[in-house]
Design a protein around this motif. Sequence first.
Motif, mmCIF file in Angstrom:
data_model
loop_
_atom_site.group_PDB
_atom_site.id
_atom_site.type_symbol
_atom_site.label_atom_id
_atom_site.label_comp_id
_atom_site.label_asym_id
_atom_site.label_seq_id
_atom_site.Cartn_x
_atom_site.Cartn_y
_atom_site.Cartn_z
ATOM 1 N N VAL A 28 0.843 -1.203 0.000
ATOM 2 C CA VAL A 28 0.000 0.000 0.000
ATOM 3 C C VAL A 28 0.876 1.249 0.000
ATOM 4 O O VAL A 28 0.607 2.214 -0.720
ATOM 5 C CB VAL A 28 -0.960 -0.013 1.212
ATOM 6 N N SER A 29 1.931 1.218 0.784
ATOM 7 C CA SER A 29 2.847 2.354 0.855
ATOM 8 C C SER A 29 3.558 2.584 -0.477
ATOM 9 O O SER A 29 3.713 3.729 -0.914
ATOM 10 C CB SER A 29 3.874 2.114 1.959
ATOM 11 N N ALA A 30 3.971 1.519 -1.130
ATOM 12 C CA ALA A 30 4.643 1.653 -2.426
ATOM 13 C C ALA A 30 3.705 2.244 -3.475
ATOM 14 O O ALA A 30 4.112 3.095 -4.275
ATOM 15 C CB ALA A 30 5.162 0.291 -2.885
ATOM 16 N N ILE A 31 2.452 1.830 -3.478
ATOM 17 C CA ILE A 31 1.464 2.380 -4.409
ATOM 18 C C ILE A 31 1.254 3.864 -4.138
ATOM 19 O O ILE A 31 1.174 4.676 -5.060
ATOM 20 C CB ILE A 31 0.138 1.598 -4.318
ATOM 21 N N CYS A 32 1.184 4.230 -2.872
ATOM 22 C CA CYS A 32 0.986 5.625 -2.495
ATOM 23 C C CYS A 32 2.161 6.485 -2.957
ATOM 24 O O CYS A 32 1.965 7.576 -3.484
ATOM 25 C CB CYS A 32 0.807 5.749 -0.987
ATOM 26 N N VAL A 33 3.371 6.003 -2.758
ATOM 27 C CA VAL A 33 4.558 6.768 -3.162
ATOM 28 C C VAL A 33 4.575 6.968 -4.674
ATOM 29 O O VAL A 33 4.915 8.055 -5.156
ATOM 30 C CB VAL A 33 5.845 6.068 -2.661
ATOM 31 N N LYS A 34 4.189 5.952 -5.423
ATOM 32 C CA LYS A 34 4.137 6.093 -6.887
ATOM 33 C C LYS A 34 3.092 7.123 -7.304
ATOM 34 O O LYS A 34 3.308 7.897 -8.228
ATOM 35 C CB LYS A 34 3.828 4.749 -7.538
ATOM 36 N N ALA A 35 1.963 7.134 -6.624
ATOM 37 C CA ALA A 35 0.885 8.062 -6.962
ATOM 38 C C ALA A 35 1.129 9.459 -6.402
ATOM 39 O O ALA A 35 0.464 10.412 -6.811
ATOM 40 C CB ALA A 35 -0.446 7.528 -6.438
ATOM 41 N N GLN A 36 2.083 9.596 -5.511
ATOM 42 C CA GLN A 36 2.326 10.880 -4.864
ATOM 43 C C GLN A 36 2.756 11.949 -5.851
ATOM 44 O O GLN A 36 2.493 13.126 -5.644
ATOM 45 C CB GLN A 36 3.388 10.708 -3.773
ATOM 46 N N ARG A 37 3.373 11.570 -6.946
ATOM 47 C CA ARG A 37 3.770 12.554 -7.961
ATOM 48 C C ARG A 37 2.550 13.256 -8.544
ATOM 49 O O ARG A 37 2.603 14.427 -8.883
ATOM 50 C CB ARG A 37 4.560 11.869 -9.066
ATOM 51 N N LEU A 38 1.450 12.515 -8.643
ATOM 52 C CA LEU A 38 0.227 13.094 -9.206
ATOM 53 C C LEU A 38 -0.643 13.754 -8.143
ATOM 54 O O LEU A 38 -1.235 14.807 -8.388
ATOM 55 C CB LEU A 38 -0.593 12.007 -9.918
ATOM 56 N N THR A 39 -0.724 13.155 -6.981
ATOM 57 C CA THR A 39 -1.654 13.627 -5.955
ATOM 58 C C THR A 39 -1.030 14.600 -4.967
ATOM 59 O O THR A 39 -1.755 15.279 -4.251
ATOM 60 C CB THR A 39 -2.237 12.441 -5.174
ATOM 61 N N GLY A 40 0.288 14.639 -4.904
ATOM 62 C CA GLY A 40 0.964 15.526 -3.970
ATOM 63 C C GLY A 40 1.254 14.862 -2.643
ATOM 64 O O GLY A 40 0.660 13.847 -2.302
ATOM 65 N N ILE A 63 4.530 15.061 8.579
ATOM 66 C CA ILE A 63 4.635 13.816 7.834
ATOM 67 C C ILE A 63 3.821 13.951 6.552
ATOM 68 O O ILE A 63 2.920 14.790 6.451
ATOM 69 C CB ILE A 63 4.158 12.603 8.660
ATOM 70 N N THR A 64 4.139 13.140 5.580
ATOM 71 C CA THR A 64 3.441 13.187 4.297
ATOM 72 C C THR A 64 2.199 12.304 4.337
ATOM 73 O O THR A 64 1.998 11.525 5.278
ATOM 74 C CB THR A 64 4.356 12.713 3.154
ATOM 75 N N ARG A 65 1.406 12.422 3.304
ATOM 76 C CA ARG A 65 0.199 11.612 3.176
ATOM 77 C C ARG A 65 0.552 10.130 3.166
ATOM 78 O O ARG A 65 -0.113 9.313 3.813
ATOM 79 C CB ARG A 65 -0.535 12.003 1.884
ATOM 80 N N CYS A 66 1.608 9.770 2.455
ATOM 81 C CA CYS A 66 1.996 8.355 2.368
ATOM 82 C C CYS A 66 2.540 7.832 3.700
ATOM 83 O O CYS A 66 2.311 6.679 4.045
ATOM 84 C CB CYS A 66 3.018 8.163 1.256
#
Length: 94
Positions: A28-40, A63-66
Motif C-alpha cells: 500500500v505504501s509503495a502504491i501511495c509513493v508512486k501516486a504521490q507525484r500526481l496527488t501531492g 509527515i506526508t500523506r503516504c
Amino acid sequence: MSKFVLLLAICCMCLLQVEANRKTCDEVSAICVKAQRLTGPEDDVTNLFNFQCRRQNRNWKNITRCQLERAACLLTLVKCDRLSCVNVINALRG
C-alpha cells in the motif's frame, strides 16, 4: 503434548498473519509513493493531523500523506493500536 503442539501451531499462524499484514502495508505504501507525484505529498487529512500533533508537540515534524497512510495501516493491521501522534511516530520508526 497435543495441546502444546496446537498452541504452537496457533502462535505460528498468528505470526504469519502479522507478517502478511506487514507486507500488505508495504505494498500500500509503495502504491501511495508512486501516486504521490500526481496527488501531492499532503491533503486535508494530513494537514489537519500535522496541525493537531504540532499543537501537542512543538517539535513535531510534518509527515506526508503516504507516511500517514503507512502508519495507519501498520497501527490497524499489525499493532491493533489507535492513530495518535506518538503511535504514528513509533510505527514509522520501526
